[in-house]
Write an enzyme that holds these catalytic residues in place. Sequence first.
Site, PDB file in Angstrom:
ATOM      1  NE  ARG A 190      -8.671   0.396   3.175  1.00 50.66           N
ATOM      2  CZ  ARG A 190      -9.411  -0.397   3.941  1.00 50.66           C
ATOM      3  NH1 ARG A 190     -10.230   0.110   4.822  1.00 50.66           N
ATOM      4  NH2 ARG A 190      -9.329  -1.700   3.849  1.00 50.66           N
ATOM      5  NE  ARG A 196     -10.107  -5.816  -1.244  1.00 48.56           N
ATOM      6  CZ  ARG A 196     -10.970  -6.201  -0.329  1.00 48.56           C
ATOM      7  NH1 ARG A 196     -11.305  -7.471  -0.243  1.00 48.56           N
ATOM      8  NH2 ARG A 196     -11.521  -5.347   0.486  1.00 48.56           N
ATOM      9  NE  ARG A 226      -4.919  -9.347  -0.803  1.00 46.92           N
ATOM     10  CZ  ARG A 226      -5.127 -10.615  -0.528  1.00 46.92           C
ATOM     11  NH1 ARG A 226      -4.708 -11.555  -1.362  1.00 46.92           N
ATOM     12  NH2 ARG A 226      -5.741 -10.963   0.587  1.00 46.92           N
ATOM     13  CG  ASP A 270      -5.154  -3.067   8.055  1.00 47.99           C
ATOM     14  OD1 ASP A 270      -5.837  -2.843   7.044  1.00 47.99           O
ATOM     15  OD2 ASP A 270      -5.657  -3.323   9.159  1.00 47.99           O
ATOM     16  CE1 TYR A 284     -12.228  -4.692  12.363  1.00 48.07           C
ATOM     17  CE2 TYR A 284     -11.650  -2.516  13.194  1.00 48.07           C
ATOM     18  CZ  TYR A 284     -12.241  -3.309  12.230  1.00 48.07           C
ATOM     19  OH  TYR A 284     -12.855  -2.738  11.152  1.00 48.07           O
TER      20      TYR A 284
HETATM   21  O1  CP3 Z   1      -5.688   4.086   2.258  1.00 47.92           O
HETATM   22  C1  CP3 Z   1      -4.834   3.301   1.791  1.00 47.92           C
HETATM   23  O2  CP3 Z   1      -4.790   2.987   0.599  1.00 47.92           O
HETATM   24  C2  CP3 Z   1      -3.742   2.791   2.718  1.00 47.92           C
HETATM   25  C3  CP3 Z   1      -3.897   1.452   3.194  1.00 47.92           C
HETATM   26  C4  CP3 Z   1      -4.963   1.087   4.224  1.00 47.92           C
HETATM   27  C5  CP3 Z   1      -5.483  -0.226   4.323  1.00 47.92           C
HETATM   28  N1  CP3 Z   1      -6.266  -0.308   5.430  1.00 47.92           N
HETATM   29  C6  CP3 Z   1      -5.160  -1.322   3.392  1.00 47.92           C
HETATM   30  C7  CP3 Z   1      -6.032  -2.508   3.355  1.00 47.92           C
HETATM   31  C8  CP3 Z   1      -5.542   1.828   5.273  1.00 47.92           C
HETATM   32  C9  CP3 Z   1      -5.398   3.311   5.606  1.00 47.92           C
HETATM   33  C10 CP3 Z   1      -6.358   0.923   6.030  1.00 47.92           C
HETATM   34  C11 CP3 Z   1      -7.088   1.326   7.247  1.00 47.92           C
HETATM   35  C12 CP3 Z   1      -8.051   0.381   7.848  1.00 47.92           C
HETATM   36  N2  CP3 Z   1      -7.947  -0.980   7.978  1.00 47.92           N
HETATM   37  C13 CP3 Z   1      -9.228   0.762   8.530  1.00 47.92           C
HETATM   38  C14 CP3 Z   1      -9.677   2.177   8.747  1.00 47.92           C
HETATM   39  C15 CP3 Z   1     -10.135   2.832   7.508  1.00 47.92           C
HETATM   40  C16 CP3 Z   1     -11.520   2.502   7.099  1.00 47.92           C
HETATM   41  O3  CP3 Z   1     -11.683   1.995   5.967  1.00 47.92           O
HETATM   42  O4  CP3 Z   1     -12.427   2.809   7.854  1.00 47.92           O
HETATM   43  C17 CP3 Z   1      -9.872  -0.403   8.995  1.00 47.92           C
HETATM   44  C18 CP3 Z   1     -11.177  -0.467   9.750  1.00 47.92           C
HETATM   45  C19 CP3 Z   1      -9.039  -1.492   8.662  1.00 47.92           C
HETATM   46  C20 CP3 Z   1      -9.227  -2.921   9.000  1.00 47.92           C
HETATM   47  C21 CP3 Z   1      -9.325  -3.756   7.803  1.00 47.92           C
HETATM   48  N3  CP3 Z   1      -8.258  -4.089   6.977  1.00 47.92           N
HETATM   49  C22 CP3 Z   1     -10.479  -4.398   7.273  1.00 47.92           C
HETATM   50  C23 CP3 Z   1     -11.858  -4.264   7.873  1.00 47.92           C
HETATM   51  C24 CP3 Z   1     -10.075  -5.094   6.136  1.00 47.92           C
HETATM   52  C25 CP3 Z   1     -10.889  -6.035   5.289  1.00 47.92           C
HETATM   53  C26 CP3 Z   1     -11.941  -5.374   4.528  1.00 47.92           C
HETATM   54  C27 CP3 Z   1     -11.420  -4.458   3.463  1.00 47.92           C
HETATM   55  O5  CP3 Z   1     -11.751  -3.259   3.500  1.00 47.92           O
HETATM   56  O6  CP3 Z   1     -10.728  -4.935   2.560  1.00 47.92           O
HETATM   57  C28 CP3 Z   1      -8.693  -4.851   5.933  1.00 47.92           C
HETATM   58  C29 CP3 Z   1      -7.843  -5.353   4.833  1.00 47.92           C
HETATM   59  C30 CP3 Z   1      -7.207  -4.323   3.960  1.00 47.92           C
HETATM   60  N4  CP3 Z   1      -6.537  -3.206   4.421  1.00 47.92           N
HETATM   61  C31 CP3 Z   1      -7.125  -4.352   2.544  1.00 47.92           C
HETATM   62  C32 CP3 Z   1      -6.384  -3.226   2.157  1.00 47.92           C
HETATM   63  C33 CP3 Z   1      -5.976  -2.835   0.760  1.00 47.92           C
HETATM   64  C34 CP3 Z   1      -7.658  -5.427   1.647  1.00 47.92           C
HETATM   65  C35 CP3 Z   1      -6.773  -6.607   1.737  1.00 47.92           C
HETATM   66  C36 CP3 Z   1      -6.806  -7.426   0.477  1.00 47.92           C
HETATM   67  O7  CP3 Z   1      -7.676  -8.283   0.385  1.00 47.92           O
HETATM   68  O8  CP3 Z   1      -5.947  -7.189  -0.375  1.00 47.92           O
END
Ligand code: CP3
Length: 356
Positions: A27, A31, A40, A77, A154
Amino acid sequence: MTELKNDRFLRALLREPVDRTPVWMMRQAGRYLPEYRATRQQAGSFLDLCKNRELACEVTMQPLRRYPMDAAILFSDILTVPDAMGLGLYFEEGEGPRFRKTVRSEADLAALHSISAKDDLGYVMDAVSTIRHELNGKVPLIGFSGSPWTLATYMVEGGSSKDFSRIKTMAYDQPELMHGLLSLLADAVADYLSAQVEAGAQALQIFDTWGGALSAAGYKEFSLKYMQRILSRLPSEADGRKLPVIVFTKGGGQWLSSIADCGAQAVGIDWTTDIGSARALVGDRVALQGNMDPMMLFASPERIRAEVASILSGFGHGTGHVFNLGHGITPGVNPDHVTAFVDAVAEFSPQYHQQD
Ligand code: CP3
């Protein structure tokens, strides 16, 4: 094809000699960076950001401008796959991901769209090729997907879950329905990851974020088996080099020996596992990725540096280690603390590679 200027990440994953331990952060685009929040906002929503190749490329590059990371990760994502299958992904402010439809019956499973990654997730492939072009050989690009089990949590629960009661009830009471969904997902993920490689991804990671919520037997039956199926179907090469795949099961520390035999080149470990013991267990079967507690980034730079030193010494001498956090970085971390983390890996790790 542009020559790769820094390949220590790919080399460490394949357990080839390196000058120092490579580092990136799960990640890493997100943010905790003010520039991410600005982009964003410009995009309007998180999904619009994922679907715009220029902006997805921009946020992928942002952490690389600040820090000397050894890899870039595609900005997207894991939930784009169930979205393309017709479930309707949306994000409720402060609540995480939600789906308009869920999969809880044979009829729901039958209603899922069968997808072709190239056609239905073309925006992801566009982002991959745009990022590869922009990287211009600086560092390798990681493509990724969720594991079938993690995606299914999910899809069945309708969003994030604390106890996974719905999907576990399905797994225990309706195993055929559960396996039907997981098989469909394994096919879709194998196609999705292969398309990312074709578009330019040079390494892959499978995020099995919720595999650790299963029992030991359940993990093999509902998660590991389907990741193995995916691994057996992926191309073996990308850009004329062997393609490394990382499997990361959060909470999978007790099952590392089975995970090491699943066909992946590397295994990601979370912070609850001792990296030296993990190395002793997996031997030369796979490389390891990890595993600093992401919360350590809230501690002082001095404390972060000491932790990096301790993890490096825990892994010990030689190649086969990619430094990372044990899970994704959380919002609220001071970006300067990431500098301390990345710099400490660069400063302390060369001594472990002197005779490589
Ligand atoms: O690693 C990176 O920087 C690449 C981008 C990436 C995102 N999500 C961007 C994102 C990757 C590799 C993911 C994977 C992801 N997404 C997982 C598996 C990895 C892990 O953390 O275990 C999961 C379970 C998700 C599902 C998901 N997407 C959730 C639960 C959420 C909300 C909570 C959170 O962590 O923010 C997201 C949204 C998300 N995916 C954001 C980002 C940058 C935040 C969105 C925002 O508010 O800008």
